[in-house]
Write an enzyme that holds these catalytic residues in place. Structure first.
Site, mmCIF file in Angstrom:
data_model
loop_
_atom_site.group_PDB
_atom_site.id
_atom_site.type_symbol
_atom_site.label_atom_id
_atom_site.label_comp_id
_atom_site.label_asym_id
_atom_site.label_seq_id
_atom_site.Cartn_x
_atom_site.Cartn_y
_atom_site.Cartn_z
ATOM 1 N N ALA A 1 0.804 -1.222 0.000
ATOM 2 C CA ALA A 1 0.000 0.000 0.000
ATOM 3 C C ALA A 1 0.835 1.269 0.000
ATOM 4 O O ALA A 1 0.349 2.338 -0.357
ATOM 5 C CB ALA A 1 -0.925 0.007 1.216
ATOM 6 N N LYS A 2 2.089 1.157 0.444
ATOM 7 C CA LYS A 2 3.026 2.286 0.488
ATOM 8 C C LYS A 2 2.409 3.493 1.185
ATOM 9 O O LYS A 2 2.468 4.624 0.705
ATOM 10 C CB LYS A 2 3.509 2.638 -0.920
ATOM 11 N N ARG A 3 1.827 3.255 2.351
ATOM 12 C CA ARG A 3 1.224 4.313 3.139
ATOM 13 C C ARG A 3 2.284 5.039 3.967
ATOM 14 O O ARG A 3 3.431 4.624 4.033
ATOM 15 C CB ARG A 3 0.132 3.735 4.054
#
Length: 275
Positions: free
Chosen positions: A95-97
């Site tokens: 998700a690369k949050r």
């Protein structure tokens, strides 16, 4: 999932393969488009065909967000299926949050509590208070982007300030975060030569390694520089497995490709650890 359980699965299967579920309706076999939920039916077939050869699955969240509510439902069904039928699988939300603390807390609850992922990828640019909320969840992991496999990684990640490349600053600084033992790191297979120095900074941490296969990364190079006594690697393959065929035999072709990679991993493990 406890890290010890993941290590046990790696040793049991002689595999550290992670299958990326980057499911694209423009690429899946045409006959599946007639199904009520073609994304889930594709994922289910891939999982059923490959689960013997891998230890982890990594849905890239963008491929589900792109289809709105229907895409999120497909992802939810995929996770329910994995957790019910294959509970030993390690699951990663790609998700690369990463945001201010209270927002990161909600992201963490979404992926860890609501969707029951074991790990989520995190962009570290905003620093400690954007990462630590993900580290408060017991037996869950945050996977920090350190040195990625894309060409644009050289724009910032390898730039040097005060004698130290940015990706090394990420590695060194993150070791001091609270619950840092729950950190893993993304290091692209196309940057395998960097792994020697990376291992000097984080000698035992697990690494998620994309870029083997379609992006040209070498499994042998990754193992040469990155493997640890507990293996310490999850090597991801997405397109090379998912789209090995677009015909009705797509699942069998995916299984063949996953088995080929698993066999290569088994040989690498045998070279280093014996039987």
């Amino acid at each position: 999932m406890k890290i010890e359980h993941l290590i046990a699965q790696i040793k049991s299967k002689n595999s550290f393969l992670c299958v990326g579920l980057d499911t694209d309706l423009d690429k899946i076999p045409e006959h599946l488009l007639k199904e009520e939920d073609p994304i889930f039916e594709f994922n289910k077939a891939i999982i059923d065909a490959t689960h013997s050869y891998c230890v982890a699955y990594k849905p890239n969240i963008a491929f589900y967000e792109a289809y709105g509510i229907a895409g999120w439902r497909s992802l939810e069904k995929t996770m329910d299926y994995l957790n019910e039928k294959h509970p030993d699988m390690y699951t990663i939300a790609d998700a690369k949050r990463g945001d201010i603390g209270n927002t990161s807390t909600r992201y963490a609850k979404a992926f860890f509590d609501t969707m029951n992922f074991d790990a989520v990828t995190i962009a570290p640019y905003m620093g400690r208070d954007s990462v630590e909320p993900f580290l408060t969840f017991e037996d869950k992991h945050a996977i920090l982007l350190a040195l990625t496999s894309n060409q644009g990684a050289f724009d910032f990640q390898t730039r040097t300030t005060e004698g130290l490349e940015l990706y090394k600053q990420v590695l060194k600084t993150s070791r001091d975060y609270e619950n840092s033992e729950r950190l893993m790191y993304v290091v692209g297979a196309t940057k395998a030569i960097y792994l020697k120095e990376i291992r000097e900074i984080i000698p035992e941490s697990f690494l998620l390694v994309p870029g083997v296969g379609a992006q040209g990364g070498s499994l042998q190079e990754v193992c040469k520089y990155g493997i640890t006594k507990d293996v310490g690697l999850l090597v991801n393959s997405s397109r090379g497995i998912l789209y090995a065929s677009q015909a009705k035999d797509f699942a069998n072709k995916a299984a063949q490709q996953a088995k080929t990679i698993q066999n290569e991993m088994e040989m690498e493990l045998h070279k280093r650890f014996g039987d």
